[in-house]
Structure formats: structure tokens, C-alpha cells
Design an enzyme around this catalytic site. Structure first.
Site, PDB file in Angstrom:
ATOM      1  N   HIS A  59       0.937  -1.308  -0.010  1.00 14.73           N
ATOM      2  CA  HIS A  59       0.094   0.098  -0.001  1.00 14.73           C
ATOM      3  C   HIS A  59       0.974   1.373  -0.239  1.00 14.73           C
ATOM      4  CE1 HIS A  59      -3.272  -2.661   1.204  1.00 14.73           C
ATOM      5  NE2 HIS A  59      -2.178  -3.363   2.052  1.00 14.73           N
ATOM      6  N   SER A 119      14.217  21.841 -16.330  1.00 12.85           N
ATOM      7  CA  SER A 119      13.102  22.185 -16.660  1.00 12.85           C
ATOM      8  C   SER A 119      13.424  23.705 -17.138  1.00 12.85           C
ATOM      9  CB  SER A 119      12.338  22.601 -15.148  1.00 12.85           C
ATOM     10  OG  SER A 119      11.690  23.832 -15.098  1.00 12.85           O
TER      11      SER A 119
END
Ligand code: ARG
Length: 464
Positions: free
Chosen positions: A157, A278
Site C-alpha cells: 500500500h 526544467s
């Protein structure tokens, strides 16, 4: 350019229809398979006396010359001139050798011709993908070898669960890839049947020798029914399904690498050569390669869906819809090869931060199960032990402790069975080393798993 089939028609094909119909822009990549297939067919026609030996010989030399010309880049396959690679090669051959070229298509149809070319092409590419997948597994093994003792949190999980090692984690992927390779080999075995000789759909009246052609082209069997021979695209669907599963595996690992190189995890850092920046944020270093692999997985699933969908309503035998198989299969093949090629060196060049992995493994009570096991081994039923440790975790959280730092008297308050040796039993390294059940993360056990994969790789290397 007049079509080879122009005889029946009173008008030229409309230009837009011509472009719409033409597949040469994408199927010309099968030029070699088309020529190889034609050579075997011509040899058979000659041997059976269906065409003269002189014609067969002229075709053979003509095709050899044509193949060289194409390889040298001297032919441009444009839709204005050619409909598909099959007609292009026949046309080009006839321009070079004259009448003998016109005899090549005796006892053959484009329907069984394209079925053959595609099988030859897929067979070749499966070999390539298999090779890249094995190389990728090799890389996983090299990394695993270096990280047998690199402890990290194992998750369920996406919550820290129990301690494992990086090697253990990587060997999980090596096993997935092992199955992918087996699936590809199985697909290759399945398509190992010769469709040529099916004719347009109903065989032929000529005394052809299909076994001979099969042998020439390295097929083990001949397809047993001519309608099936020209209509079967099962192997394309099977290939794309194998490739979809393979991509799903690459995508899961990509997702993990993306998480691992985030500031939140900092388990690894990608090499500058394998990450991108970026345009606005100067600090950014992005795992674009992994994201693209994850994204391209959807593309390959799409190729599979496309094939399944356009095939499902087709009456026997050939329908032009089937021309759509090319772009789907080629796209899936190209995508998977590209992904495997870039993924392996990206893993090889990344920096692993074992200290951060270990730090993460020290928080989150990953040794809670081991703590319960400590009590169980001293006679408590597991369910009672589980409950006691649950209370211990609660105490730890209230007092800002971990199980390793909680004083023994706190332990004893909850269960008097605890003694000083509990600290040794729940030590992170002990937890990993003691998980030596078959398949577990203990270094000695992962070494066994690794040896098995390495053995597999060696066997495959010998098989080629
Ligand atoms: N380009 C076609 C394809 O890829 C070849 C077979 C064409 N046959 C036909 N009868 N139109 O499927």
C-alpha cells in the site's frame, strides 16, 4: 504510374484514395523479408517446373541486385509510385530483368505474400527484443550483486512494511523479465508456420511444394488451411500482448525509480546524462525517461487494443482492414526496443544512496513483525504476540520512540516475556538476515535467486 492490377479498371485511382490505400510508407521496412520470401518462392517454382530454371535464376539474381540497391538507399518508396512493398519489389524487379520478373507472382497472391513477410519480420524482431530484454536482466543482476546488503523498506500500500534489500527488490523484476522472455519465445514458436502457398484464399492449381519453401525460409511447419493461412493475425496479437505485459513491468519499475529519486525518498539519483531539466525552475532534475516509459506503456496497450478490435469482426478470408496490423505491430516493437535500450544504461549509471534507504527502513516500525515473532518463538500464540506489539507501537508513538530505543521496562510492562535480547532480535540487519525462507530477502537467499537468473541468462546466451 499504372497499377499492376490496372487491366480491369477504366479510370485511374483518385489521388486521395491512392494515398489512403497505400501502405508502402510503412511496410517498406519489410523489404528484405519480401525479397527473401520471393527468392524462396521463385526457387520452388523453378524446381517444380512451374517456371523455367532460367527464369528462376534471372529472378534470383535480379532480387539480389535489388536488395543491394535498396540497402544502399538508392530506391525511394513513395505512395505516388508504389502501393505496397510487395508490388514495389515486383515492379522494380521487372524493370530490371524484364519478362522473367512478370513470372514471379505465379501461384502466389499478395495475401499469402504479406502473411509471410509479416511472420518473417516479427520472427526477426522477437529475436532482437529478446536480446535486449536479456541485456536488461543482465544489468539488474549486476546491480543486485552490488546491493545484497543494501537494506531498504519493503512496501505494501506504499506504506513501509518489512525490511528488504535493494537486491531482493531488483531480483523481483529480473523474474518478471524472465517470464517475458519465455512468453516471447513461446510466441515465436507459435508463429513458426509457413502461410505461403495459401494463395489468395483457396490455394492454387499449380503443383507447388510448400514443404520446400518452408525449409528454405526456416519454418518448422506449413500452415494447414489456406483460409487460415491468409487470415491469421493471432501471432501479432500475441506479440503485442507479450509486449504489453513487458511494458507493464518496465512501467512499474519506472514508477518506482520516479519515487526513489524524489526529494521525499532520495533513495537514488539519476545520472545527469539520463535526466532532464526544467525550462523555468533552475533547480529541477526530472526523471523524464522513466515518465516516458510509463507513458509509452499506454501506447503499446493501444496497439494491442487496435489489433483486437479491427480483427474481431472480419469474415474470412483476407480483408484490407488487416493492413492496419503493420503500424500497430511496428509501433509496439519500436517502442519496446527503445524503452529497453534506454532503461538499462539509466539503471547502470544511477547513484544509489544506501544510507537514505537504511534511514527510511529504521522508521515506520518495519521490525514490528519480527518483534511479534520474538514472543511467538518464546511460546506466545502469534495473535497474542501481535496484540502486544501493537500496544508497544502505540507506546512508542506516544513517547517518540522506535522499537529499538524503547526501554526494556516499557516492554516488560506490556509483556514480561521480553528480555534484553529483544534488541538484537529486532535489529534491522537481523530482520533481513533471518528472512531466509525460500524467496526471502536474506542475502544468502537472494544470492541463490541471483545465481538462478544468471544461470538462465547463460543458457539463453548459448541458445541465442
Ligand atoms: N498491403 C496489403 C496489406 O498489408 C497487402 C495485401 C493486399 N492484398 C489485397 N488483396 N489488397 O495487407
Amino acid at each position: 504510374m499504372a497499377k499492376l492490377w490496372a487491366g480491369r479498371f477504366q479510370k485511374e485511382t483518385d489521388r486521395t484514395v491512392n494515398d489512403f490505400n497505400s501502405s508502402v510508407m510503412f511496410d517498406s521496412r519489410m523489404y528484405e523479408e519480401d525479397i527473401t520470401g520471393s527468392m524462396a518462392h521463385a526457387a520452388m517454382l523453378g524446381k517444380q517446373g512451374i517456371i523455367s530454371m532460367e527464369d528462376a535464376e534471372a529472378i534470383r539474381t535480379g532480387l539480389t541486385g535489388l536488395l543491394a540497391e535498396i540497402r544502399e538507399g538508392r530506391i525511394r518508396f513513395t505512395p505516388e509510385e508504389y502501393e505496397d512493398i510487395h508490388m514495389a519489389n515486383e515492379q522494380l524487379l521487372t524493370e530490371r530483368i524484364g519478362d522473367s520478373g512478370k513470372r514471379l507472382h505465379t501461384a502466389r497472391s499478395r495475401n499469402d505474400q504479406v502473411a509471410l513477410d509479416m511472420r518473417l519480420y516479427v520472427r526477426k524482431e522477437i529475436g532482437e527484443i529478446r536480446r535486449l530484454a536479456l541485456a536488461f536482466m543482465e544489468e539488474l543482476c549486476i546491480l543486485a550483486e552490488q546491493h545484497m546488503e543494501t537494506v531498504m523498506p519493503g512496501y505494501t500500500h506504499l506504506q513501509r512494511a518489512q525490511p528488504i534489500t535493494l537486491a531482493h527488490h531488483l531480483m523481483a523484476y529480473a523474474n518478471m523479465l524472465r517470464r517475458d522472455v519465455a512468453r516471447l519465445e513461446n510466441c515465436r514458436e507459435g508463429l513458426d508456420e509457413l502461410p505461403l502457398g495459401s494463395g489468395a484464399l483457396a490455394g492454387t492449381t499449380y503443383p507447388i511444394d510448400r514443404e520446400f519453401v518452408a525449409e528454405q525460409l526456416g519454418f518448422s511447419r506449413v500452415m494447414d488451411n489456406s483460409l487460415d493461412g491468409v487470415s491469421d493475425r493471432d501471432y501479432c496479437i500475441e506479440l503485442c500482448s507479450c509486449l504489453s505485459i513487458l511494458m507493464m513491468h518496465l512501467s512499474r519499475l519506472s514508477e518506482e525509480v520516479i519515487l526513489w529519486c524524489s526529494w521525499e525518498f532520495q533513495f537514488i539519483e539519476l545520472d545527469d546524462a539520463y535526466s532532464t531539466g526544467s525550462s523555468i525552475m533552475p533547480q529541477k532534475k526530472n526523471p523524464d525517461v522513466c515518465e516516458l516509459i510509463r507513458g509509452k506503456t499506454g501506447r503499446v496497450y493501444g496497439d494491442l487494443q487496435g489489433l483486437l478490435t479491427f480483427m474481431k469482426g472480419l469474415p474470412l478470408a483476407y480483408n484490407k482492414d488487416m493492413q492496419e496490423d503493420k503500424e500497430a505491430v511496428f509501433d509496439a516493437i519500436d517502442t519496446v526496443k527503445h524503452c529497453l535500450e534506454v532503461f538499462a544504461p539509466m539503471l547502470a549509471t544511477m547513484t544509489v544512496h544506501p544510507e537514505n534507504m537504511e534511514r527510511a527502513a529504521r522508521k515506520g516500525f518495519l521490525n514490528a513483525t519480527d518483534c511479534a515473532d520474538y514472543l511467538t518463538k518464546r511460546g506466545l500464540p502469534f495473535r497474542d504476540a501481535y496484540k502486544a506489539v501493537g500496544s508497544l507501537v502505540h507506546v512508542c508513538m506516544e513517547q517518540g520512540h522506535t522499537l529499538d530505543t524503547l526501554p526494556l521496562e516499557e516492554y516488560k510492562k506490556i509483556c514480561p516475556v521480553f528480555e534484553e535480547d529483544v534488541y538484537q532480535a529486532i535489529d534491522l540487519m537481523t530482520c533481513v538476515k533471518e528472512r531466509k525462507s525460500l524467496g526471502g530477502p536474506a542475502p544468502e537467499e537472494v544470492k541463490r535467486q541471483l545465481a538462478k537468473i544468471q544461470n538462465f541468462l547463460r543458457e539463453k546466451e548459448e541458445m541465442k
